[in-house]
Scaffold this active site. Structure first.
Site, short mmCIF file in Angstrom:
data_model
loop_
_atom_site.label_atom_id
_atom_site.label_comp_id
_atom_site.label_asym_id
_atom_site.label_seq_id
_atom_site.Cartn_x
_atom_site.Cartn_y
_atom_site.Cartn_z
N LYS A 9 0.81 -1.21 0.00
CA LYS A 9 0.00 0.00 0.00
C LYS A 9 0.86 1.28 0.00
O LYS A 9 2.08 1.22 0.24
CB LYS A 9 -0.94 -0.03 1.22
N TYR A 49 -12.66 -2.51 -3.07
CA TYR A 49 -13.18 -2.38 -1.71
C TYR A 49 -14.71 -2.30 -1.66
O TYR A 49 -15.27 -1.76 -0.71
CB TYR A 49 -12.54 -1.18 -1.02
N ASN A 112 -1.97 0.25 7.44
CA ASN A 112 -1.52 -1.10 7.77
C ASN A 112 -0.72 -1.81 6.67
O ASN A 112 -0.61 -3.04 6.65
CB ASN A 112 -2.69 -1.94 8.29
N HIS A 115 -2.18 -5.37 1.66
CA HIS A 115 -3.44 -6.10 1.45
C HIS A 115 -3.12 -7.52 1.03
O HIS A 115 -2.18 -7.75 0.27
CB HIS A 115 -4.26 -5.44 0.33
N GLU A 126 -9.59 -11.08 -7.38
CA GLU A 126 -8.76 -9.88 -7.22
C GLU A 126 -7.55 -9.89 -8.16
O GLU A 126 -7.19 -8.85 -8.71
CB GLU A 126 -8.32 -9.75 -5.76
P1 IDP Z 1 -7.81 -6.69 5.81
O1 IDP Z 1 -6.98 -5.71 5.00
O2 IDP Z 1 -7.02 -7.20 7.00
O3 IDP Z 1 -8.40 -7.78 4.99
P2 IDP Z 1 -10.48 -5.55 5.96
O4 IDP Z 1 -11.42 -5.75 7.10
O5 IDP Z 1 -10.77 -6.25 4.68
O6 IDP Z 1 -9.01 -5.86 6.47
O7 IDP Z 1 -10.42 -3.97 5.70
C1 IDP Z 1 -9.79 -3.48 4.51
C2 IDP Z 1 -8.92 -2.33 4.88
O8 IDP Z 1 -9.75 -1.25 5.34
C3 IDP Z 1 -7.94 -2.57 6.03
O9 IDP Z 1 -6.76 -3.21 5.62
C4 IDP Z 1 -7.70 -1.16 6.50
O10 IDP Z 1 -6.77 -0.50 5.65
C5 IDP Z 1 -9.06 -0.52 6.34
N1 IDP Z 1 -9.85 -0.60 7.56
C6 IDP Z 1 -10.54 -1.66 8.05
N2 IDP Z 1 -11.15 -1.37 9.19
C7 IDP Z 1 -10.88 -0.07 9.45
C8 IDP Z 1 -11.22 0.84 10.50
O11 IDP Z 1 -11.94 0.51 11.44
N3 IDP Z 1 -10.73 2.12 10.40
C9 IDP Z 1 -9.92 2.51 9.37
N4 IDP Z 1 -9.57 1.69 8.35
C10 IDP Z 1 -10.04 0.43 8.41
MG MG Z 2 -9.84 -7.65 3.48
#
Ligand code: IDP
Ligand code: MG
Length: 149
Positions: A9, A49, A112, A115, A126
């Site tokens: 990312k 997304y 974070n 992905h 994807e």
């Molecule tokens: P993942 O990346 O671990 O699969 P997902 O639940 O699919 O997590 O969420 C996609 C992305 O959305 C996360 O990697 C993060 O960047 C963002 N995200 C998820 N939950 C939150 C939140 O509560 N606040 C801000 N960003 C979030």
């Molecule tokens: Mg995810």
């Protein structure tokens, strides 16, 4: 053989962590079948997304992922989806186990770093959303017999 889409990312690219992150997937034994440096469009971010549309963090998520270039990688391997998710660590980096990418290198959910596809079906979808079939190379890696039994 499963496929998974990895996105290094914008925060990871900006922080110079591209090599460090790619190294961990390579060392795990996953085989690269596609890789490119790109800036994700609003349209592609919306598709990628889609399941998060309507959530409070959605707008911030799309602006984060489109804000600056990323490296997208298609990986192949036995149990590639679960293995990559394990190497990545929990969504919230402050809860991620030390030894994972997020647990070692990140602090906040909205920054974070990486992905990884969350199911075998989504791995296929994807990879197809980010790569033309002509951009993917199925190649016999000389170490395959030492990694895939
Ligand atoms: P993942 O990346 O671990 O699969 P997902 O639940 O699919 O997590 O969420 C996609 C992305 O959305 C996360 O990697 C993060 O960047 C963002 N995200 C998820 N939950 C939150 C939140 O509560 N606040 C801000 N960003 C979030
Ligand atoms: Mg995810």
């Amino acid at each position: 053989m499963e496929r998974t889409l990895i996105i290094i990312k914008p925060d990871a690219v900006q922080r110079g962590l591209t090599g460090e992150i790619l190294r961990r997937f390579e060392a795990r034994g996953l085989r690269i079948i596609g890789m490119k440096f790109m800036q994700i469009s609003e349209a592609l971010a919306g598709k990628h997304y889609e399941v998060h549309q309507g959530k409070p963090f959605y707008e911030g998520l799309v602006s984060y992922i489109t804000s600056s270039p990323v490296v997208v990688i298609a990986l192949e391997g036995t149990n590639a989806v679960a293995a990559a998710r394990g190497t990545i660590g929990s969504t919230k980096p402050h809860e991620a186990t030390a030894g994972t990418i997020r647990g070692d290198l990140a602090l906040e959910v909205g920054r974070n770093l990486v992905h990884g596809s969350d199911s075998v079906e989504n791995g296929q979808i994807e990879v197809g959303n980010f790569f033309d079939e002509s951009e993917l190379i199925s190649w016999p890696r000389n170490t395959d017999p030492w990694i895939f039994e």
